[in-house]
Design a protein around this motif. Structure first.
Motif, PDB file in Angstrom:
ATOM      1  N   ARG A   1       3.453   2.600  -8.933  1.00 32.74           N
ATOM      2  CA  ARG A   1       2.083   2.261  -9.303  1.00 32.74           C
ATOM      3  C   ARG A   1       1.339   1.785  -8.059  1.00 32.74           C
ATOM      4  O   ARG A   1       1.873   1.053  -7.246  1.00 32.74           O
ATOM      5  CB  ARG A   1       2.108   1.139 -10.351  1.00 32.74           C
ATOM      6  CG  ARG A   1       0.752   0.800 -10.902  1.00 32.74           C
ATOM      7  CD  ARG A   1       0.824  -0.350 -11.865  1.00 32.74           C
ATOM      8  NE  ARG A   1       1.010  -1.611 -11.222  1.00 32.74           N
ATOM      9  CZ  ARG A   1       0.061  -2.288 -10.557  1.00 32.74           C
ATOM     10  NH1 ARG A   1      -1.143  -1.812 -10.445  1.00 32.74           N
ATOM     11  NH2 ARG A   1       0.328  -3.450 -10.006  1.00 32.74           N
ATOM     12  N   PHE A   2       0.111   2.215  -7.913  1.00 29.03           N
ATOM     13  CA  PHE A   2      -0.697   1.754  -6.785  1.00 29.03           C
ATOM     14  C   PHE A   2      -1.079   0.295  -6.978  1.00 29.03           C
ATOM     15  O   PHE A   2      -1.276  -0.170  -8.095  1.00 29.03           O
ATOM     16  CB  PHE A   2      -1.970   2.588  -6.643  1.00 29.03           C
ATOM     17  CG  PHE A   2      -1.728   3.960  -6.109  1.00 29.03           C
ATOM     18  CD1 PHE A   2      -1.390   4.158  -4.778  1.00 29.03           C
ATOM     19  CD2 PHE A   2      -1.823   5.056  -6.936  1.00 29.03           C
ATOM     20  CE1 PHE A   2      -1.160   5.428  -4.284  1.00 29.03           C
ATOM     21  CE2 PHE A   2      -1.595   6.332  -6.456  1.00 29.03           C
ATOM     22  CZ  PHE A   2      -1.264   6.517  -5.127  1.00 29.03           C
ATOM     23  N   VAL A   3      -1.194  -0.417  -5.877  1.00 33.27           N
ATOM     24  CA  VAL A   3      -1.701  -1.782  -5.855  1.00 33.27           C
ATOM     25  C   VAL A   3      -3.078  -1.690  -5.207  1.00 33.27           C
ATOM     26  O   VAL A   3      -3.246  -1.025  -4.180  1.00 33.27           O
ATOM     27  CB  VAL A   3      -0.760  -2.714  -5.055  1.00 33.27           C
ATOM     28  CG1 VAL A   3      -1.333  -4.109  -4.974  1.00 33.27           C
ATOM     29  CG2 VAL A   3       0.624  -2.731  -5.693  1.00 33.27           C
TER      30      VAL A   3
ATOM     31  N   VAL B   1     -13.131 -10.333  -0.670  1.00 31.55           N
ATOM     32  CA  VAL B   1     -12.101  -9.391  -1.100  1.00 31.55           C
ATOM     33  C   VAL B   1     -11.384  -9.924  -2.340  1.00 31.55           C
ATOM     34  O   VAL B   1     -11.261 -11.135  -2.520  1.00 31.55           O
ATOM     35  CB  VAL B   1     -11.091  -9.122   0.040  1.00 31.55           C
ATOM     36  CG1 VAL B   1     -10.314 -10.378   0.396  1.00 31.55           C
ATOM     37  CG2 VAL B   1     -10.140  -8.001  -0.303  1.00 31.55           C
ATOM     38  N   ILE B   2     -10.948  -9.003  -3.171  1.00 32.94           N
ATOM     39  CA  ILE B   2     -10.063  -9.309  -4.297  1.00 32.94           C
ATOM     40  C   ILE B   2      -8.844  -8.415  -4.093  1.00 32.94           C
ATOM     41  O   ILE B   2      -8.969  -7.192  -4.066  1.00 32.94           O
ATOM     42  CB  ILE B   2     -10.727  -9.031  -5.656  1.00 32.94           C
ATOM     43  CG1 ILE B   2     -12.022  -9.842  -5.777  1.00 32.94           C
ATOM     44  CG2 ILE B   2      -9.761  -9.336  -6.800  1.00 32.94           C
ATOM     45  CD1 ILE B   2     -12.900  -9.438  -6.954  1.00 32.94           C
ATOM     46  N   ASP B   3      -7.690  -9.024  -3.899  1.00 35.59           N
ATOM     47  CA  ASP B   3      -6.466  -8.301  -3.545  1.00 35.59           C
ATOM     48  C   ASP B   3      -5.456  -8.446  -4.688  1.00 35.59           C
ATOM     49  O   ASP B   3      -5.047  -9.557  -5.016  1.00 35.59           O
ATOM     50  CB  ASP B   3      -5.896  -8.882  -2.253  1.00 35.59           C
ATOM     51  CG  ASP B   3      -4.763  -8.077  -1.657  1.00 35.59           C
ATOM     52  OD1 ASP B   3      -4.018  -7.419  -2.414  1.00 35.59           O
ATOM     53  OD2 ASP B   3      -4.609  -8.127  -0.424  1.00 35.59           O
TER      54      ASP B   3
ATOM     55  N   ARG C   1      -2.739   0.115   1.543  1.00 35.26           N
ATOM     56  CA  ARG C   1      -1.871   0.969   2.354  1.00 35.26           C
ATOM     57  C   ARG C   1      -0.531   0.274   2.585  1.00 35.26           C
ATOM     58  O   ARG C   1      -0.465  -0.954   2.689  1.00 35.26           O
ATOM     59  CB  ARG C   1      -2.528   1.276   3.694  1.00 35.26           C
ATOM     60  CG  ARG C   1      -3.782   2.113   3.569  1.00 35.26           C
ATOM     61  CD  ARG C   1      -4.413   2.345   4.945  1.00 35.26           C
ATOM     62  NE  ARG C   1      -5.833   2.609   4.807  1.00 35.26           N
ATOM     63  CZ  ARG C   1      -6.790   1.700   4.918  1.00 35.26           C
ATOM     64  NH1 ARG C   1      -6.509   0.452   5.207  1.00 35.26           N
ATOM     65  NH2 ARG C   1      -8.054   2.033   4.761  1.00 35.26           N
ATOM     66  N   GLU C   2       0.507   1.058   2.676  1.00 33.12           N
ATOM     67  CA  GLU C   2       1.843   0.503   2.917  1.00 33.12           C
ATOM     68  C   GLU C   2       1.820  -0.310   4.207  1.00 33.12           C
ATOM     69  O   GLU C   2       1.346   0.142   5.247  1.00 33.12           O
ATOM     70  CB  GLU C   2       2.869   1.632   3.027  1.00 33.12           C
ATOM     71  CG  GLU C   2       4.293   1.113   3.079  1.00 33.12           C
ATOM     72  CD  GLU C   2       5.313   2.233   2.998  1.00 33.12           C
ATOM     73  OE1 GLU C   2       6.380   2.061   3.597  1.00 33.12           O
ATOM     74  OE2 GLU C   2       5.038   3.245   2.328  1.00 33.12           O
TER      75      GLU C   2
ATOM     76  N   PRO D   1      -2.808  -8.781   4.648  1.00 33.47           N
ATOM     77  CA  PRO D   1      -3.902  -9.327   3.841  1.00 33.47           C
ATOM     78  C   PRO D   1      -5.201  -9.375   4.653  1.00 33.47           C
ATOM     79  O   PRO D   1      -5.184  -9.570   5.869  1.00 33.47           O
ATOM     80  CB  PRO D   1      -3.435 -10.733   3.485  1.00 33.47           C
ATOM     81  CG  PRO D   1      -1.974 -10.731   3.703  1.00 33.47           C
ATOM     82  CD  PRO D   1      -1.705  -9.718   4.782  1.00 33.47           C
ATOM     83  N   SER D   2      -6.305  -9.208   3.974  1.00 34.00           N
ATOM     84  CA  SER D   2      -7.613  -9.273   4.608  1.00 34.00           C
ATOM     85  C   SER D   2      -7.916 -10.698   5.068  1.00 34.00           C
ATOM     86  O   SER D   2      -7.465 -11.668   4.458  1.00 34.00           O
ATOM     87  CB  SER D   2      -8.692  -8.827   3.621  1.00 34.00           C
ATOM     88  OG  SER D   2      -9.982  -9.013   4.155  1.00 34.00           O
TER      89      SER D   2
END
Length: 91
Positions: free
Chosen positions: A8-10, A29-31, A67-68, A72-73
């Protein structure tokens, strides 16, 4: 199916605010990696969008898979950015 093909993508959502000159710049940002579930991320995005619309802030969300190996931003998170809005009295 292998577990790799079922991955599943994050997601990460970055809000870009538009200036009066028409330039856009990222402001928060919302991570999903920092959320307890995908549902929590959706709730945070909805809350942020509702507040942005209420305050008539012009901008847009960029939502994409993380991306792998992506670190974190360094952008503020939604709660931090929201506090700056509340402190400025921006409507």
């Amino acid at each position: 199916m292998t577990s790799e093909s079922m991955r599943r993508f994050v997601w990460i959502s970055i809000f870009h605010r538009k200036s009066t000159e028409g330039l856009t710049f990222p402001v928060f940002v919302i991570d999903e990696r920092e959320c307890s579930s995908p549902a929590e991320m959706k709730e945070i995005v909805k809350e942020a969008l509702d507040e942005i619309m209420h305050r008539h802030i012009v901008g847009e969300f960029e939502t994409r898979p993380v991306r792998e190996g992506e670190p974190p931003s360094t952008l503020p998170r939604w709660p931090e950015y929201k506090r700056t809005l509340e402190g400025s009295g921006a409507e």
